[in-house]
Design a protein around this motif. Sequence first.
Motif, PDB file in Angstrom:
ATOM      1  N   ALA A 137      49.323  51.915  42.286  1.00 23.06           N
ATOM      2  CA  ALA A 137      49.053  50.464  42.311  1.00 23.06           C
ATOM      3  C   ALA A 137      47.617  50.187  42.730  1.00 23.06           C
ATOM      4  O   ALA A 137      46.938  49.326  42.157  1.00 23.06           O
ATOM      5  N   GLU A 138      47.138  50.942  43.714  1.00 20.34           N
ATOM      6  CA  GLU A 138      45.751  50.754  44.141  1.00 20.34           C
ATOM      7  C   GLU A 138      44.766  51.134  43.040  1.00 20.34           C
ATOM      8  O   GLU A 138      43.767  50.438  42.803  1.00 20.34           O
ATOM      9  N   GLU A 139      45.073  52.250  42.377  1.00 16.65           N
ATOM     10  CA  GLU A 139      44.200  52.662  41.285  1.00 16.65           C
ATOM     11  C   GLU A 139      44.221  51.650  40.136  1.00 16.65           C
ATOM     12  O   GLU A 139      43.184  51.333  39.545  1.00 16.65           O
ATOM     13  N   LYS A 140      45.370  51.113  39.832  1.00 18.25           N
ATOM     14  CA  LYS A 140      45.483  50.113  38.780  1.00 18.25           C
ATOM     15  C   LYS A 140      44.719  48.841  39.140  1.00 18.25           C
ATOM     16  O   LYS A 140      44.032  48.240  38.310  1.00 18.25           O
ATOM     17  N   LEU A 141      44.844  48.462  40.417  1.00 19.07           N
ATOM     18  CA  LEU A 141      44.110  47.284  40.877  1.00 19.07           C
ATOM     19  C   LEU A 141      42.605  47.499  40.762  1.00 19.07           C
ATOM     20  O   LEU A 141      41.865  46.620  40.308  1.00 19.07           O
ATOM     21  N   GLN A 142      42.139  48.675  41.161  1.00 20.55           N
ATOM     22  CA  GLN A 142      40.721  48.967  41.086  1.00 20.55           C
ATOM     23  C   GLN A 142      40.224  48.985  39.641  1.00 20.55           C
ATOM     24  O   GLN A 142      39.130  48.489  39.325  1.00 20.55           O
ATOM     25  N   ARG A 143      41.049  49.566  38.756  1.00 18.84           N
ATOM     26  CA  ARG A 143      40.658  49.570  37.344  1.00 18.84           C
ATOM     27  C   ARG A 143      40.577  48.157  36.767  1.00 18.84           C
ATOM     28  O   ARG A 143      39.675  47.830  35.998  1.00 18.84           O
ATOM     29  N   GLU A 144      41.505  47.308  37.157  1.00 17.91           N
ATOM     30  CA  GLU A 144      41.482  45.928  36.677  1.00 17.91           C
ATOM     31  C   GLU A 144      40.264  45.186  37.204  1.00 17.91           C
ATOM     32  O   GLU A 144      39.627  44.405  36.478  1.00 17.91           O
ATOM     33  N   ILE A 145      39.930  45.477  38.462  1.00 21.86           N
ATOM     34  CA  ILE A 145      38.736  44.840  39.038  1.00 21.86           C
ATOM     35  C   ILE A 145      37.475  45.296  38.299  1.00 21.86           C
ATOM     36  O   ILE A 145      36.595  44.499  37.972  1.00 21.86           O
ATOM     37  N   ASP A 146      37.404  46.593  38.031  1.00 22.80           N
ATOM     38  CA  ASP A 146      36.245  47.103  37.295  1.00 22.80           C
ATOM     39  C   ASP A 146      36.161  46.521  35.890  1.00 22.80           C
ATOM     40  O   ASP A 146      35.068  46.179  35.403  1.00 22.80           O
ATOM     41  N   ARG A 147      37.303  46.388  35.246  1.00 25.87           N
ATOM     42  CA  ARG A 147      37.307  45.831  33.887  1.00 25.87           C
ATOM     43  C   ARG A 147      36.830  44.382  33.888  1.00 25.87           C
ATOM     44  O   ARG A 147      36.039  43.969  33.035  1.00 25.87           O
ATOM     45  N   ILE A 148      37.327  43.602  34.829  1.00 22.31           N
ATOM     46  CA  ILE A 148      36.922  42.198  34.894  1.00 22.31           C
ATOM     47  C   ILE A 148      35.427  42.079  35.192  1.00 22.31           C
ATOM     48  O   ILE A 148      34.715  41.236  34.622  1.00 22.31           O
ATOM     49  N   ALA A 149      34.922  42.961  36.070  1.00 20.85           N
ATOM     50  CA  ALA A 149      33.491  42.930  36.386  1.00 20.85           C
ATOM     51  C   ALA A 149      32.644  43.283  35.167  1.00 20.85           C
ATOM     52  O   ALA A 149      31.624  42.646  34.881  1.00 20.85           O
ATOM     53  N   GLU A 150      33.072  44.324  34.427  1.00 14.97           N
ATOM     54  CA  GLU A 150      32.342  44.701  33.219  1.00 14.97           C
ATOM     55  C   GLU A 150      32.390  43.598  32.167  1.00 14.97           C
ATOM     56  O   GLU A 150      31.389  43.322  31.484  1.00 14.97           O
ATOM     57  N   ASP A 151      33.542  42.927  32.031  1.00 11.51           N
ATOM     58  CA  ASP A 151      33.656  41.844  31.070  1.00 11.51           C
ATOM     59  C   ASP A 151      32.732  40.684  31.447  1.00 11.51           C
ATOM     60  O   ASP A 151      32.084  40.076  30.576  1.00 11.51           O
ATOM     61  N   GLY A 152      32.658  40.388  32.744  1.00 11.72           N
ATOM     62  CA  GLY A 152      31.747  39.333  33.181  1.00 11.72           C
ATOM     63  C   GLY A 152      30.287  39.679  32.915  1.00 11.72           C
ATOM     64  O   GLY A 152      29.502  38.829  32.480  1.00 11.72           O
ATOM     65  N   GLN A 153      29.906  40.944  33.174  1.00 12.48           N
ATOM     66  CA  GLN A 153      28.534  41.355  32.883  1.00 12.48           C
ATOM     67  C   GLN A 153      28.227  41.287  31.386  1.00 12.48           C
ATOM     68  O   GLN A 153      27.132  40.874  30.987  1.00 12.48           O
ATOM     69  N   ARG A 154      29.213  41.692  30.585  1.00 15.16           N
ATOM     70  CA  ARG A 154      29.005  41.637  29.145  1.00 15.16           C
ATOM     71  C   ARG A 154      28.818  40.202  28.664  1.00 15.16           C
ATOM     72  O   ARG A 154      27.931  39.904  27.848  1.00 15.16           O
ATOM     73  N   ARG A 155      29.615  39.288  29.195  1.00 12.66           N
ATOM     74  CA  ARG A 155      29.486  37.887  28.816  1.00 12.66           C
ATOM     75  C   ARG A 155      28.131  37.317  29.239  1.00 12.66           C
ATOM     76  O   ARG A 155      27.500  36.542  28.503  1.00 12.66           O
ATOM     77  N   ARG A 156      27.701  37.697  30.435  1.00 14.96           N
ATOM     78  CA  ARG A 156      26.401  37.212  30.897  1.00 14.96           C
ATOM     79  C   ARG A 156      25.271  37.721  30.003  1.00 14.96           C
ATOM     80  O   ARG A 156      24.338  36.988  29.680  1.00 14.96           O
ATOM     81  N   ARG A 157      25.357  39.005  29.615  1.00 17.17           N
ATOM     82  CA  ARG A 157      24.337  39.550  28.719  1.00 17.17           C
ATOM     83  C   ARG A 157      24.332  38.824  27.376  1.00 17.17           C
ATOM     84  O   ARG A 157      23.262  38.533  26.820  1.00 17.17           O
ATOM     85  N   GLU A 158      25.496  38.514  26.831  1.00 17.06           N
ATOM     86  CA  GLU A 158      25.576  37.811  25.562  1.00 17.06           C
ATOM     87  C   GLU A 158      24.952  36.423  25.655  1.00 17.06           C
ATOM     88  O   GLU A 158      24.226  35.981  24.763  1.00 17.06           O
ATOM     89  N   VAL A 159      25.258  35.725  26.769  1.00 18.69           N
ATOM     90  CA  VAL A 159      24.685  34.378  26.934  1.00 18.69           C
ATOM     91  C   VAL A 159      23.169  34.451  27.067  1.00 18.69           C
ATOM     92  O   VAL A 159      22.422  33.656  26.466  1.00 18.69           O
ATOM     93  N   GLU A 160      22.682  35.417  27.851  1.00 19.53           N
ATOM     94  CA  GLU A 160      21.238  35.554  28.016  1.00 19.53           C
ATOM     95  C   GLU A 160      20.547  35.895  26.699  1.00 19.53           C
ATOM     96  O   GLU A 160      19.480  35.352  26.382  1.00 19.53           O
ATOM     97  N   GLU A 161      21.145  36.796  25.918  1.00 19.87           N
ATOM     98  CA  GLU A 161      20.562  37.146  24.623  1.00 19.87           C
ATOM     99  C   GLU A 161      20.571  35.950  23.673  1.00 19.87           C
ATOM    100  O   GLU A 161      19.603  35.722  22.941  1.00 19.87           O
ATOM    101  N   ARG A 162      21.653  35.161  23.692  1.00 20.28           N
ATOM    102  CA  ARG A 162      21.727  33.988  22.826  1.00 20.28           C
ATOM    103  C   ARG A 162      20.662  32.964  23.200  1.00 20.28           C
ATOM    104  O   ARG A 162      19.983  32.394  22.337  1.00 20.28           O
ATOM    105  N   LEU A 163      20.505  32.714  24.499  1.00 19.32           N
ATOM    106  CA  LEU A 163      19.483  31.772  24.945  1.00 19.32           C
ATOM    107  C   LEU A 163      18.085  32.272  24.583  1.00 19.32           C
ATOM    108  O   LEU A 163      17.213  31.479  24.197  1.00 19.32           O
TER     109      LEU A 163
END
Length: 431
Positions: A137-163
Motif C-alpha cells: 500500500a505504501e509503495e502504491k501510494l508513492q507510485r501514485e504520488i510520483d505519477r501525479i507529480a510527473e503529470d503536473g510537470q508535463r502539463r506545466r511544460r506544455e503550457v509554457e511551450e504553448r505560451l
Amino acid sequence: MASNDDLKAHAASNQDFYALLGISPATAESEIRRAYRKTALKYHPDKIANPTPADIDKFHTLQIAYDVLSDPSIRQLYDNAREARLRKQRERDMMDAAKRKMREDLEARERAGAAEMGAGPRGVKRTWGSGTADDDAEEKLQREIDRIAEDGQRRRREVEERLKREAEEEEKLMQQEEEDARRAADRSSQKVDRSQEGGANVPELERAVKVRWVREGRGLDLDKDRLSSLFTPFGKIESVVVLKDKRQRLGDKREKKTVATGVIIFASIVGAHAAVLDSEKRIRQSSGQADNDWSAIDSVFWASGNQPDIGAGADNHTASSAENGAASEPAKPAAPPKPSFNFPGVKLDGAGKKPGKAPSFGSFASAAAAAGSSKSAPNTSTNGTSTPSMEEVTLMRLKTAQREKERKALEEQLRQEDEAADAAEAASHGT
C-alpha cells in the motif's frame, strides 16, 4: 502610472487583483475603473483619519492592480499567469485528495487487520509476512504520488511551450506588419517615370470627351457599347459612362428635347484629341445617312469644357519637314484655329490625320517646336516619346477651372430662362 517593465513584473504577482477590486475576470475596462475608484476611497490616506501602514500598503496595491488590469496587453499577461497558478492549485488539490483517499484506505485496512488479530487467539506471535500488505500500500501510494507529480510537470511544460509559441508567432506577425508598412512607404516615396506612357499620365479629365445626342430616331438605341465601337478607332478607351438624360433647349428655335450625354475616357490624350478633331468631320459626312450612328451624334467636346493647352502645331508639311531635318520651305502660318499634330513616318490625308488609326504621342514636342511655343519643353525619353511638363499641366488645369466657371454661369442663365419661360407658359394656360 508605473512603467511598462514594472507592470510586466507586477503581472507575475501571486496576488489576485480581481478579488482585491471585488470584480470578476470578465469585467469590462469601464467597470474596472469604477471598482477601483470605489475601493480606493476606503484606503486613501486623505480619506482615513489615522491611516496605518497596512492601509497605505493596501492603497498602493490597489493602484498596481488598476494599472495592470487597465492595460490590455499587461492584463493578458496577468490573466495567463493567474490561470497557470489556478491550474497548479487545482492539480495540488487533486493530488492531496488522492493522497488523503489512499491514506484513509490504508488506515481502514490497518484497522480491519487489527480487529481480526484482536478476535484471534491471544499470545500468537505475528508472522513476518503479515506486513506485506502494508508495504504494498505504501509503495502504491508513492507510485501514485510520483505519477501525479510527473503529470503536473508535463502539463506545466506544455503550457509554457504553448505560451512561448504564441509569443513567437505574435512577434513574427508584428515584424511582418512592420515590414509591409515599410515596403508600402518605400513604394509611395519612389518616383515613377511615366515618360514612356504616351500621354497616359495626363489626368483623366484632360483625356475625357463628352458626346451629346438627342434621344430621337437612331439616338434611342445608342448605349455604352455602341459609343465604344464608334470612338475606338481614335484610340484605346479606358471607360465609357452614359449620364442621366436631361431636357434641354437646342437649335435656333430653342425647342426642348431629351438630350443624352456620354463621357468617354481615353487611355491617352492623343485619342481624345483625335476624337474631338475628327468627330465633326464624321458627323458632317454621316448627315442624311439614317443607318449610321454618327448621324445621331449632335456634338463631341472636351469633358473639361476647354481644350488642354498642349501646344498648337503649324502646318503639317512644315512640322514634318522640321522633324525630319528637311526644312527646305519656309514655315506657313497656322490657318485653322484647331491644333494639328505631325507624326513622322505616317502618310497623312488631306485633313492631317491617318484614317482609322489613332496617332502616337510623339508629335507633341515637334508640333510645339514648329509653333514656336514659349512654354517649357516637355520631357523627352530616348525613343522620342514626350509628355506635358508640370507648367503645361498647371496651365491646363487653370484654364479648365475658368472654363468650368463660365459653363456653370451659362447653365444657371439657361436654367433661369427656362424657369421664366415655364412660368410664362403656366400663366398663359391659367388665363
